[in-house]
Design a protein around this motif. Structure first.
Motif, PDB file in Angstrom:
ATOM      1  N   THR A   5      22.465 -31.140 -30.907  1.00  0.00           N
ATOM      2  CA  THR A   5      21.858 -32.031 -29.912  1.00  0.00           C
ATOM      3  C   THR A   5      21.846 -33.466 -30.420  1.00  0.00           C
ATOM      4  OG1 THR A   5      20.492 -30.295 -28.912  1.00  0.00           O
ATOM      5  CG2 THR A   5      19.740 -32.565 -28.644  1.00  0.00           C
ATOM      6  N   ARG A  15      25.349 -34.740 -30.189  1.00  0.00           N
ATOM      7  CA  ARG A  15      25.673 -35.000 -28.790  1.00  0.00           C
ATOM      8  C   ARG A  15      25.129 -36.354 -28.352  1.00  0.00           C
ATOM      9  NH1 ARG A  15      23.367 -36.298 -23.798  1.00  0.00           N
ATOM     10  NH2 ARG A  15      21.558 -35.023 -24.301  1.00  0.00           N
ATOM     11  N   GLY A  73      23.686 -33.143 -21.681  1.00  0.00           N
ATOM     12  CA  GLY A  73      22.976 -32.038 -22.303  1.00  0.00           C
ATOM     13  C   GLY A  73      23.581 -30.727 -21.838  1.00  0.00           C
ATOM     14  N   GLU A  74      23.153 -29.648 -22.426  1.00  0.00           N
ATOM     15  CA  GLU A  74      23.760 -28.352 -22.112  1.00  0.00           C
ATOM     16  C   GLU A  74      23.539 -27.988 -20.644  1.00  0.00           C
ATOM     17  OE1 GLU A  74      23.182 -25.083 -24.855  1.00  0.00           O
ATOM     18  OE2 GLU A  74      22.679 -26.493 -26.447  1.00  0.00           O
ATOM     19  N   LYS A 108      28.765 -29.974 -24.875  1.00  0.00           N
ATOM     20  CA  LYS A 108      28.160 -29.430 -26.095  1.00  0.00           C
ATOM     21  C   LYS A 108      27.494 -28.103 -25.811  1.00  0.00           C
ATOM     22  CE  LYS A 108      24.064 -29.712 -27.532  1.00  0.00           C
ATOM     23  NZ  LYS A 108      22.912 -28.753 -27.799  1.00  0.00           N
ATOM     24  N   VAL A 117      15.777 -36.728 -23.248  1.00  0.00           N
ATOM     25  CA  VAL A 117      15.377 -35.422 -23.773  1.00  0.00           C
ATOM     26  C   VAL A 117      13.912 -35.185 -23.425  1.00  0.00           C
ATOM     27  CG1 VAL A 117      15.109 -33.977 -25.822  1.00  0.00           C
ATOM     28  CG2 VAL A 117      17.049 -35.576 -25.660  1.00  0.00           C
ATOM     29  N   HIS A 176      13.365 -30.166 -29.615  1.00  0.00           N
ATOM     30  CA  HIS A 176      14.237 -31.338 -29.752  1.00  0.00           C
ATOM     31  C   HIS A 176      13.425 -32.607 -30.020  1.00  0.00           C
ATOM     32  CE1 HIS A 176      17.653 -29.012 -28.821  1.00  0.00           C
ATOM     33  NE2 HIS A 176      17.576 -29.018 -27.511  1.00  0.00           N
ATOM     34  N   THR A 211      14.536 -35.612 -32.238  1.00  0.00           N
ATOM     35  CA  THR A 211      15.581 -36.539 -31.801  1.00  0.00           C
ATOM     36  C   THR A 211      14.984 -37.851 -31.293  1.00  0.00           C
ATOM     37  OG1 THR A 211      15.623 -35.636 -29.540  1.00  0.00           O
ATOM     38  CG2 THR A 211      17.127 -34.652 -31.173  1.00  0.00           C
TER      39      THR A 211
END
Length: 340
Positions: free
Chosen positions: A24, A27, A40-41, A123, A235, A242, A245
């Motif tokens: 992450t 990414r 993001g995923e 990702k 995020v 996460h 981050t």
């Protein structure tokens, strides 16, 4: 037929690695680049590939529309989080080449266009296992594998609210991902596969990202070393796993496995990983070997996982014989897209 191979600067980028290895963060760093857009995923690529036979012959526009409406409307994925005009993307897919890769590429290209960027990527940690699938759809793709100390990955996985495996499965996952990466490196070569280590990335982000940009054929931009601003905007705070981050890149979690894992878990992980840790420069703990009973349990879990993966491979070979269309992306290169 395709309009010809994409230039180096148009190649899709797929980020992979063991879960909890820092993908992450990587990414966010790549998405910070002025030419690269990586969401993001969204978790729609593999389900779409698995269900590709269900949509029939994509040479028929109504089937392309059904596929497009599933991609843009199914709530089991997170495509809705991309912020795209669903109706416009559906029409673009319907008007595009009749292959699954073209449909998926259209979505990512629309996302990149939304951000004013000419290049897209995706990702998902599990892409290490499905690189062959991605290459069927995107033969010109580049793969970036982020490696982290397996003991830190295991420790972090066991703390995740969404992880339902035990320590044996977590250890197996890291070992499998490393071995998959080795096979990819041998198969794809240095122009298509690139490996970097989390510990070096957070210790010297400018140097590691400059090297990565060299692999990607892009100019390094220092803004990539400060992804925390982007993370705070994109995020969600509810994703506590996460949360780091949102902070400036730092080395604070390196080696934290020593406090987060029990001694027997560390011993088992090191025994299962074998020489893989040393090959990446990770120092052993010095703990004694685990009991034979623990190793036997791990061996059974590992064998069960291999059997399940073999069954998946058999099902995939059957589907390839029955798929109604080629799956390769045949989108023409967008030469007019300007970088934002």
């Amino acid at each position: 037929m395709p309009s010809g191979p994409a230039s180096r600067h148009d190649r899709p980028i797929f980020v992979l690695g063991c879960a909890r290895s820092g993908t992450t963060l990587l990414r966010l760093m790549l998405h910070s680049h002025p030419r690269i857009a990586i969401p993001g995923e969204t978790k729609f690529v593999l389900p779409a590939y698995t269900g590709r036979c269900d949509f029939g012959d994509l040479a028929e526009s109504r089937n392309r529309r059904a596929l497009a409406e599933w991609i843009m409307g199914d709530r089991s994925t997170k495509v809705h989080a991309l912020g795209l005009d669903a109706d416009a993307v559906i029409e673009e897919i319907v008007a595009g080449p009749p292959t699954l890769g073209s449909a998926l590429g259209t979505v990512f290209r629309a996302y990149a266009r939304l951000h004013g960027k000419p290049r897209w990527g995706d990702k998902r940690p599990s892409y290490a296992r499905y690189a062959s699938t991605l290459l069927r759809m995107f033969p010109d793709a580049q793969f970036v594998h982020l490696v982290r100390d397996g003991r830190d990955c295991v420790a972090s996985l066991l703390e995740m609210p969404w992880y339902d495996g035990d320590v044996h499965h977590a250890i197996s996952l890291w070992r499998e991902t490393i071995d998959q990466g080795r096979r990819l490196a041998h198969r794809l070569g240095p122009d298509t596969y690139y490996e970097l280590q989390y510990e070096r990335l957070v210790a010297d982000p400018a140097d590691e990202l400059a090297r990565l940009c060299g692999f990607l054929g892009e100019d390094f931009d220092p803004v990539m070393t400060h992804p925390e601003g982007l993370a705070r905007r994109t995020v969600p705070s509810r994703k506590r796993w996460h949360g780091r981050t949102h902070d400036a890149v730092n080395t604070g979690r390196i080696g934290s496995w020593a406090e987060r894992l029990d001694p027997w878990e560390i011993s088992l992980a090191e025994a299962a990983f074998g020489e893989r840790l040393a090959e990446y420069g990770y120092e052993p703990s010095g703990l004694p070997k685990p009991p034979a009973s623990q190793l036997a349990h791990f061996t059974r879990v590992s064998a069960h996982r291999r059997m399940a993966q073999s069954k998946d491979a058999l099902r995939e070979r059957w589907k390839q014989r029955h798929e109604p269309n080629p799956v390769e992306c045949r989108l023409p290169t967008e030469t007019s897209t300007s970088a934002g």
